[in-house]
Write a protein that holds these residues in place. Sequence first.
Motif, PDB file in Angstrom:
ATOM      1  N   ALA A   1      34.743  90.612  42.283  1.00  0.00           N
ATOM      2  CA  ALA A   1      34.022  89.436  41.780  1.00  0.00           C
ATOM      3  C   ALA A   1      33.078  88.918  42.862  1.00  0.00           C
TER       4      ALA A   1
ATOM      5  N   LYS B   1      37.490  80.931  46.435  1.00  0.00           N
ATOM      6  CA  LYS B   1      37.041  82.324  46.571  1.00  0.00           C
ATOM      7  C   LYS B   1      38.228  83.273  46.668  1.00  0.00           C
TER       8      LYS B   1
ATOM      9  N   THR C   1      38.879  86.250  43.842  1.00  0.00           N
ATOM     10  CA  THR C   1      38.766  87.653  44.249  1.00  0.00           C
ATOM     11  C   THR C   1      40.120  88.356  44.204  1.00  0.00           C
TER      12      THR C   1
ATOM     13  N   THR D   1      40.282  89.114  40.446  1.00  0.00           N
ATOM     14  CA  THR D   1      39.245  90.039  40.009  1.00  0.00           C
ATOM     15  C   THR D   1      38.590  90.665  41.231  1.00  0.00           C
ATOM     16  N   PRO D   2      39.175  91.718  41.760  1.00  0.00           N
ATOM     17  CA  PRO D   2      38.565  92.395  42.908  1.00  0.00           C
ATOM     18  C   PRO D   2      37.138  92.819  42.571  1.00  0.00           C
TER      19      PRO D   2
END
Length: 333
Positions: free
Chosen positions: A74, A64, A68, A71-72
């Motif tokens: 996501a 995770k 993240t 890709t902030p």
Amino acid sequence: MQSILQKATGIGPKPVQPTDLNGRVAVVTGGAFGIGFEVSRALANAGCRVIMVNRKEEQGDDAKATITAETPGAVVEWRECDMGNLSQVRSVFSELREQLDRLDFLVLSAGINTNQYGLDADGIDRHFGVNYLGQYYVVNQLYPVLKKTSKLPNTPAPRVVFEASEMHRAAPSAVHFASLDEINNPDLGPTELYGRTKLAMILFAKYGLAEKVIKKNGDNIYAASVHPGAVNTAMQQQWKDAYPGITGKLLTWATLAFGRDVKQGSYSALWALTDPKIEEQNLNGWYFSDPDQPGKETSQASDPVLGQALWDLSERIIKDKLGEDALVDWYSA
């Protein structure tokens, strides 16, 4: 090695990177580790909500955090489940069935590599239990959500993809899938145990899910099994446990030296999940040895009688372990 060759010469699988998956939902068993993680990562980076299911919490936390950070925004989640524990599979995935409004992609990537014989929590050969039977049960538990999604307007058909392998060729020649006693055979070697599970995945995708369920129901859902290639993941270290001594060390070295990198290993599954050709050409139940490359299965993997025997045995074992009401009715889901 193959990743270097791909960059230098174009040799190797063609990269697959999904796009525009906003609003869609995926469940990936083994999704926080190895090939499953790369599948989860690609789907999440394309805007898909991804639920990863693994046995180890630290894998989920790391996965995770990685996704993240890249890709902030996501949407990635993690659930704990041991595929070698049918009661736990039932608990985790029946809960997911009730919670999910839709399910577009189901990827069955959890598993153990070639290793010594042993039993799982249910007293089943752990290769068969983890790599195949637990994942068969996942599909059964989530099938109503797949079917519900298939009826949504303006929605591509959901897809179910199994991480099988060319190692299905190593399955014992005497496989009949006749009984649990046959499955729990300590005389089989590590490669035979592993190969049998990959054979089972191909048979279930083709003769079980595609033929007995999807076709019979007339459901707009597609199933496929894929070969990821020989991939240098941490799982290759299990060769040392499977074959103690120099043989295991050499097998580990060869796979890590000449195998594909993990990202390349995800391409077959990603292609089967997202390429329009699957639906356009009705390639339901097919086995692919690379993206857009139909595999040449063994005679065992092309045997509908063996497929039926596997289906019957899977139902018997689960009902014996968990009770007559353990399975969701495939035909009224």
